[in-house]
Design a protein around this motif. Sequence first.
Motif, PDB file in Angstrom:
ATOM      1  N   ALA A 256       0.836  -1.214   0.000  1.00  0.00           N
ATOM      2  CA  ALA A 256       0.000   0.000   0.000  1.00  0.00           C
ATOM      3  C   ALA A 256       0.863   1.255   0.000  1.00  0.00           C
ATOM      4  O   ALA A 256       0.427   2.301  -0.488  1.00  0.00           O
ATOM      5  N   LYS A 257       2.052   1.133   0.550  1.00  0.00           N
ATOM      6  CA  LYS A 257       2.972   2.273   0.609  1.00  0.00           C
ATOM      7  C   LYS A 257       4.070   2.198  -0.444  1.00  0.00           C
ATOM      8  O   LYS A 257       4.962   3.049  -0.469  1.00  0.00           O
ATOM      9  N   ASN A 258       4.023   1.151  -1.281  1.00  0.00           N
ATOM     10  CA  ASN A 258       5.048   0.974  -2.314  1.00  0.00           C
ATOM     11  C   ASN A 258       6.454   0.995  -1.730  1.00  0.00           C
ATOM     12  O   ASN A 258       7.380   1.594  -2.305  1.00  0.00           O
ATOM     13  N   THR A 259       6.606   0.329  -0.612  1.00  0.00           N
ATOM     14  CA  THR A 259       7.883   0.377   0.101  1.00  0.00           C
ATOM     15  C   THR A 259       8.260  -1.004   0.619  1.00  0.00           C
ATOM     16  O   THR A 259       7.402  -1.742   1.102  1.00  0.00           O
ATOM     17  N   ALA A 260       9.537  -1.305   0.514  1.00  0.00           N
ATOM     18  CA  ALA A 260      10.092  -2.510   1.106  1.00  0.00           C
ATOM     19  C   ALA A 260      11.073  -2.103   2.208  1.00  0.00           C
ATOM     20  O   ALA A 260      11.595  -0.984   2.208  1.00  0.00           O
ATOM     21  N   TYR A 261      11.307  -3.028   3.121  1.00  0.00           N
ATOM     22  CA  TYR A 261      12.151  -2.722   4.272  1.00  0.00           C
ATOM     23  C   TYR A 261      13.146  -3.847   4.521  1.00  0.00           C
ATOM     24  O   TYR A 261      12.922  -4.997   4.147  1.00  0.00           O
ATOM     25  N   LEU A 262      14.223  -3.491   5.182  1.00  0.00           N
ATOM     26  CA  LEU A 262      15.153  -4.484   5.689  1.00  0.00           C
ATOM     27  C   LEU A 262      15.533  -4.062   7.103  1.00  0.00           C
ATOM     28  O   LEU A 262      16.277  -3.090   7.286  1.00  0.00           O
ATOM     29  N   GLN A 263      14.978  -4.758   8.078  1.00  0.00           N
ATOM     30  CA  GLN A 263      15.326  -4.517   9.475  1.00  0.00           C
ATOM     31  C   GLN A 263      16.577  -5.314   9.796  1.00  0.00           C
ATOM     32  O   GLN A 263      16.594  -6.527   9.612  1.00  0.00           O
ATOM     33  N   MET A 264      17.585  -4.635  10.272  1.00  0.00           N
ATOM     34  CA  MET A 264      18.863  -5.279  10.560  1.00  0.00           C
ATOM     35  C   MET A 264      19.198  -5.099  12.028  1.00  0.00           C
ATOM     36  O   MET A 264      19.325  -3.965  12.501  1.00  0.00           O
ATOM     37  N   ASN A 265      19.325  -6.205  12.725  1.00  0.00           N
ATOM     38  CA  ASN A 265      19.650  -6.193  14.153  1.00  0.00           C
ATOM     39  C   ASN A 265      20.996  -6.873  14.397  1.00  0.00           C
ATOM     40  O   ASN A 265      21.512  -7.585  13.531  1.00  0.00           O
ATOM     41  N   SER A 266      21.534  -6.661  15.572  1.00  0.00           N
ATOM     42  CA  SER A 266      22.811  -7.283  15.962  1.00  0.00           C
ATOM     43  C   SER A 266      23.871  -7.083  14.880  1.00  0.00           C
ATOM     44  O   SER A 266      24.557  -8.030  14.470  1.00  0.00           O
ATOM     45  N   LEU A 267      23.991  -5.865  14.435  1.00  0.00           N
ATOM     46  CA  LEU A 267      24.902  -5.573  13.330  1.00  0.00           C
ATOM     47  C   LEU A 267      26.353  -5.760  13.734  1.00  0.00           C
ATOM     48  O   LEU A 267      26.752  -5.473  14.877  1.00  0.00           O
ATOM     49  N   GLN A 268      27.128  -6.238  12.779  1.00  0.00           N
ATOM     50  CA  GLN A 268      28.536  -6.532  12.991  1.00  0.00           C
ATOM     51  C   GLN A 268      29.357  -5.772  11.959  1.00  0.00           C
ATOM     52  O   GLN A 268      28.834  -5.398  10.899  1.00  0.00           O
ATOM     53  N   PRO A 269      30.625  -5.548  12.228  1.00  0.00           N
ATOM     54  CA  PRO A 269      31.455  -4.816  11.254  1.00  0.00           C
ATOM     55  C   PRO A 269      31.431  -5.437   9.860  1.00  0.00           C
ATOM     56  O   PRO A 269      31.511  -4.707   8.859  1.00  0.00           O
ATOM     57  N   GLU A 270      31.308  -6.756   9.773  1.00  0.00           N
ATOM     58  CA  GLU A 270      31.272  -7.403   8.456  1.00  0.00           C
ATOM     59  C   GLU A 270      29.984  -7.139   7.697  1.00  0.00           C
ATOM     60  O   GLU A 270      29.864  -7.509   6.525  1.00  0.00           O
ATOM     61  N   ASP A 271      29.012  -6.497   8.331  1.00  0.00           N
ATOM     62  CA  ASP A 271      27.792  -6.076   7.633  1.00  0.00           C
ATOM     63  C   ASP A 271      27.992  -4.749   6.917  1.00  0.00           C
ATOM     64  O   ASP A 271      27.104  -4.297   6.182  1.00  0.00           O
ATOM     65  N   THR A 272      29.114  -4.114   7.134  1.00  0.00           N
ATOM     66  CA  THR A 272      29.408  -2.846   6.472  1.00  0.00           C
ATOM     67  C   THR A 272      29.437  -3.037   4.959  1.00  0.00           C
ATOM     68  O   THR A 272      30.161  -3.895   4.445  1.00  0.00           O
ATOM     69  N   ALA A 273      28.623  -2.266   4.255  1.00  0.00           N
ATOM     70  CA  ALA A 273      28.500  -2.405   2.801  1.00  0.00           C
ATOM     71  C   ALA A 273      27.547  -1.339   2.292  1.00  0.00           C
ATOM     72  O   ALA A 273      26.880  -0.652   3.072  1.00  0.00           O
ATOM     73  N   VAL A 274      27.477  -1.233   0.973  1.00  0.00           N
ATOM     74  CA  VAL A 274      26.398  -0.482   0.354  1.00  0.00           C
ATOM     75  C   VAL A 274      25.259  -1.472   0.097  1.00  0.00           C
ATOM     76  O   VAL A 274      25.481  -2.544  -0.477  1.00  0.00           O
TER      77      VAL A 274
END
Length: 122
Positions: free
Chosen positions: A75-93
């Motif tokens: 309905a909002k034409n939007t997708a999401y990515l909830q990211m928890n417990s982030l780690q340095p190896e998650d660093t990216a574009v």
Amino acid sequence: QVHLVESGGGLVPFGGSLKLSCAASGFTFSNLAVKWYRQTPGKERELVASISRDSGDQYYADSALGRFTISRDNAKNTAYLQMNSLQPEDTAVYYCNAGTYYSITPDDSGYWGQGTQVTVSS
């Protein structure tokens, strides 16, 4: 004109959380599956998560399983990515992709956003 615009990236400490958004316009968002990818310099683009048109099917890479949640609001034409417990190896574009078919393999088809930088400090 087709647009996919990611937002929500930024600098976050180890163990922190971020919620990325992907706002779509110029096409019927509910007709397309969505994928989130990420890429760091010198590495191949990695498929992080996929979601089908009606959210009935979802896929997570091993690196995201249990920590990330993909969702969408047609309905909002939007997708999401909830990211928890982030780690340095998650660093990216992180990139949003909208394509015709739901799949759990990476491909280059469909529409792409410009990406949003996520940096996790140690």
